[in-house]
Design a protein around this motif. Structure first.
Motif, mmCIF file in Angstrom:
data_model
loop_
_atom_site.group_PDB
_atom_site.id
_atom_site.type_symbol
_atom_site.label_atom_id
_atom_site.label_comp_id
_atom_site.label_asym_id
_atom_site.label_seq_id
_atom_site.Cartn_x
_atom_site.Cartn_y
_atom_site.Cartn_z
ATOM 1 N N SER A 83 1.876 -2.474 -11.633
ATOM 2 C CA SER A 83 2.500 -3.281 -10.577
ATOM 3 C C SER A 83 2.656 -2.429 -9.340
ATOM 4 O O SER A 83 3.066 -1.272 -9.395
ATOM 5 C CB SER A 83 3.869 -3.759 -11.049
ATOM 6 N N SER A 84 2.303 -2.979 -8.243
ATOM 7 C CA SER A 84 2.465 -2.239 -7.004
ATOM 8 C C SER A 84 3.906 -2.346 -6.543
ATOM 9 O O SER A 84 4.673 -3.171 -7.026
ATOM 10 C CB SER A 84 1.532 -2.826 -5.941
ATOM 11 N N LEU A 85 4.249 -1.414 -5.701
ATOM 12 C CA LEU A 85 5.617 -1.388 -5.223
ATOM 13 C C LEU A 85 5.872 -2.620 -4.362
ATOM 14 O O LEU A 85 5.062 -2.991 -3.518
ATOM 15 C CB LEU A 85 5.852 -0.128 -4.390
ATOM 16 N N SER A 86 7.018 -3.190 -4.614
ATOM 17 C CA SER A 86 7.408 -4.283 -3.745
ATOM 18 C C SER A 86 7.894 -3.704 -2.423
ATOM 19 O O SER A 86 8.045 -2.491 -2.284
ATOM 20 C CB SER A 86 8.519 -5.100 -4.420
ATOM 21 N N ASP A 87 8.168 -4.548 -1.540
ATOM 22 C CA ASP A 87 8.644 -4.078 -0.233
ATOM 23 C C ASP A 87 9.994 -3.385 -0.359
ATOM 24 O O ASP A 87 10.250 -2.360 0.284
ATOM 25 C CB ASP A 87 8.733 -5.269 0.732
ATOM 26 N N GLU A 88 10.819 -3.982 -1.185
ATOM 27 C CA GLU A 88 12.150 -3.377 -1.329
ATOM 28 C C GLU A 88 12.059 -1.997 -1.962
ATOM 29 O O GLU A 88 12.701 -1.048 -1.558
ATOM 30 C CB GLU A 88 13.024 -4.276 -2.207
ATOM 31 N N GLU A 89 11.198 -1.968 -2.982
ATOM 32 C CA GLU A 89 11.036 -0.670 -3.630
ATOM 33 C C GLU A 89 10.439 0.351 -2.666
ATOM 34 O O GLU A 89 10.831 1.519 -2.649
ATOM 35 C CB GLU A 89 10.115 -0.809 -4.853
ATOM 36 N N ALA A 90 9.560 -0.123 -1.880
ATOM 37 C CA ALA A 90 8.957 0.794 -0.909
ATOM 38 C C ALA A 90 9.978 1.265 0.097
ATOM 39 O O ALA A 90 9.995 2.440 0.475
ATOM 40 C CB ALA A 90 7.796 0.097 -0.205
ATOM 41 N N ASP A 91 10.822 0.380 0.456
ATOM 42 C CA ASP A 91 11.853 0.776 1.418
ATOM 43 C C ASP A 91 12.803 1.802 0.801
ATOM 44 O O ASP A 91 13.178 2.803 1.403
ATOM 45 C CB ASP A 91 12.642 -0.460 1.873
ATOM 46 N N GLU A 92 13.174 1.521 -0.465
ATOM 47 C CA GLU A 92 14.074 2.482 -1.117
ATOM 48 C C GLU A 92 13.408 3.858 -1.260
ATOM 49 O O GLU A 92 14.018 4.878 -1.028
ATOM 50 C CB GLU A 92 14.430 1.967 -2.516
ATOM 51 N N PHE A 93 12.157 3.764 -1.613
ATOM 52 C CA PHE A 93 11.446 5.034 -1.785
ATOM 53 C C PHE A 93 11.327 5.774 -0.469
ATOM 54 O O PHE A 93 11.467 6.996 -0.408
ATOM 55 C CB PHE A 93 10.043 4.753 -2.364
ATOM 56 N N GLU A 94 11.109 4.991 0.548
ATOM 57 C CA GLU A 94 10.988 5.621 1.867
ATOM 58 C C GLU A 94 12.305 6.199 2.321
ATOM 59 O O GLU A 94 12.350 7.247 2.965
ATOM 60 C CB GLU A 94 10.476 4.588 2.880
ATOM 61 N N GLU A 95 13.364 5.513 1.915
ATOM 62 C CA GLU A 95 14.673 6.065 2.291
ATOM 63 C C GLU A 95 14.924 7.370 1.549
ATOM 64 O O GLU A 95 15.541 8.308 2.042
ATOM 65 C CB GLU A 95 15.771 5.066 1.938
ATOM 66 N N MET A 96 14.458 7.360 0.298
ATOM 67 C CA MET A 96 14.681 8.575 -0.475
ATOM 68 C C MET A 96 13.807 9.718 0.042
ATOM 69 O O MET A 96 14.240 10.850 0.112
ATOM 70 C CB MET A 96 14.345 8.324 -1.964
ATOM 71 N N PHE A 97 12.614 9.409 0.308
ATOM 72 C CA PHE A 97 11.699 10.455 0.784
ATOM 73 C C PHE A 97 11.126 10.053 2.137
ATOM 74 O O PHE A 97 9.957 9.717 2.258
ATOM 75 C CB PHE A 97 10.571 10.647 -0.230
ATOM 76 N N PRO A 98 11.939 10.065 3.147
ATOM 77 C CA PRO A 98 11.463 9.572 4.444
ATOM 78 C C PRO A 98 10.440 10.495 5.067
ATOM 79 O O PRO A 98 9.609 10.091 5.858
ATOM 80 C CB PRO A 98 12.743 9.523 5.269
ATOM 81 N N GLU A 99 10.508 11.716 4.720
ATOM 82 C CA GLU A 99 9.689 12.659 5.448
ATOM 83 C C GLU A 99 8.361 12.935 4.792
ATOM 84 O O GLU A 99 7.590 13.750 5.278
ATOM 85 C CB GLU A 99 10.445 13.997 5.622
#
Lengths: 196, 198
Positions: free
Chosen positions: B172-188
């Motif tokens: 399953s690909s990351l949903s948008d929410e999951e992607a956002d959370e992941f991006e928040e966790m690893f923004p850089e």
């Protein structure tokens, strides 16, 4: 003239046999009562002495008889106080003559004198005195140290020579001799206290 | 030499004579003495009588043999006990030596576990944190440590993108929410949107 004979056996009686006329040839001879007293006074000691010289009971008895004959024939020549010594001296010469005559020398050299008393040991009635002496002897021997007892047993009871004892006990000959000598000295001291 | 000593010597000489222990010369000398000395004769008679008395009495000597046998038994028992003790000591010592040898040869359970853990630690893949990954020289994902712009797009190699794409296609690909959370966790670190688009 036949030589007079005396029965000097275990009964202690002196019985003259042979030709009575022989006594008549020397009127100064000891009379039979004097000879009897002499015999009764010294016969036991004389018998042991003759046994020591002859180391043979028959030869000792023969020497004893010959000595008593001499006592009858010539005893009057000795003074009363030395009669015992005279009797022993005469008996000694008679023992030597008997030993030579009977050619027992070679035999007795290998025989201990105390091994001739078997008959007496078997037939003699033990009086109270003898039992007491036997008990004293037993106690005296038992009181010896063990090493001395061993030598006494081997020398007297088993009739081993000192050389054989030395080899048996693996001790020097001098040690065996010393132990026997020491044992005899101790036994003598003890037994003299129990002399009747 | 006093009289008592002389008598002792005379007793001994008489005994040896009666026992037949003197040689011919000594016996002849003693017989010369017997011929003249009444005391010597009486000593001979006395020693013969005493010796006969001793000979008549059965000489029972239980003490010495019994002591000797008892002592021999004790000695044998002592040797037996000593031998048994030595054997036990040898067995105990042998076992101890064997144990100590085994200690060197095969480690105990705790030591085995420790060695296994150490070995596993050597082969276990290291979980790299983002910071640790940034120092990996082979990987170009060093944006966090780079001094460049935070929004700079990371140059991702093709093989990695292919792998990620395959995985995303299978799972399953990351949903948008999951992607956002992941991006928040690893923004850089990663530009997930670009990755997914790519």
């Amino acid at each position: 003239v036949a030589e007079p004979e005396f029965d000097s056996g275990g009964s202690g009686e002196i019985r003259r046999t042979g030709n009575p006329a022989a006594s008549e040839l020397a009127p100064n001879r000891l009379n039979p009562d004097e000879v009897r007293r002499l015999y009764e006074a010294h016969s036991e000691e004389l018998r042991r002495f003759l046994l020591g010289v002859c180391r043979d009971p028959q030869a000792a008895a023969d020497a004893m008889q010959a000595a008593l004959v001499k006592a009858i024939e010539q005893g009057h020549t000795a003074r009363d106080e030395s009669r015992k010594a005279w009797l022993f001296r005469v008996a000694f010469h008679e023992a030597l003559a008997t030993r030579r005559r009977e050619a027992t020398t070679e035999r007795v050299l290998q025989t201990a004198v105390w091994h001739v008393g078997t008959e007496e040991r078997e037939t003699g009635a033990e009086s109270a005195t003898r039992r007491e002496q036997a008990a004293a002897v037993r106690a005296a021997v038992a009181g010896l140290p063990a090493d001395l007892q061993a030598v006494v047993r081997l020398r007297i009871h088993e009739n081993l020579t000192f050389a054989e004892i030395s080899a048996r006990l693996a001790i020097p000959l001098g040690t065996a001799l010393t132990r026997m000598r020491s044992a005899l000295a101790r036994l003598k001291t003890v037994l003299e206290r129990h002399k009747p | 030499m006093n009289e008592s000593h002389d008598k002792l010597d005379l007793d001994w000489l008489a005994f040896c004579y009666a026992a037949g222990e003197l040689d011919a010369e000594q016996a002849a000398a003693f017989e010369s003495r017997l011929a003249e000395n009444q005391d010597a004769r009486e000593r001979l008679a006395a020693i013969v009588g005493m010796t006969q008395q001793v000979a008549r009495v059965p000489l029972v000597m239980p003490a010495q043999p019994v002591r000797s046998q008892t002592r021999q038994v004790y000695v044998r028992m002592a040797w037996l006990a000593t031998g048994a003790a030595a054997l036990l000591a040898a067995i105990w010592l042998g076992r101890n030596l064997a144990d100590s040898h085994n200690d060197f040869a095969s480690p105990g359970a705790g030591e085995v576990a420790l060695a296994d853990a150490w070995a596993e630690s050597l082969v276990e893949p290291t979980v790299l944190t983002a910071n640790e990954a940034s120092v990996e020289p082979d990987l170009p994902l060093t944006a966090a440590t780079s001094e460049g712009d935070e929004n700079e797009v990371v140059d991702v190699p093709d093989w990695m993108l292919a792998a990620l794409g395959g995985e995303s296609s299978e799972s399953s690909s990351l949903s948008d929410e999951e992607a956002d959370e992941f991006e928040e966790m690893f923004p850089e670190t990663l530009d997930w949107n670009a990755l997914q688009d790519g």
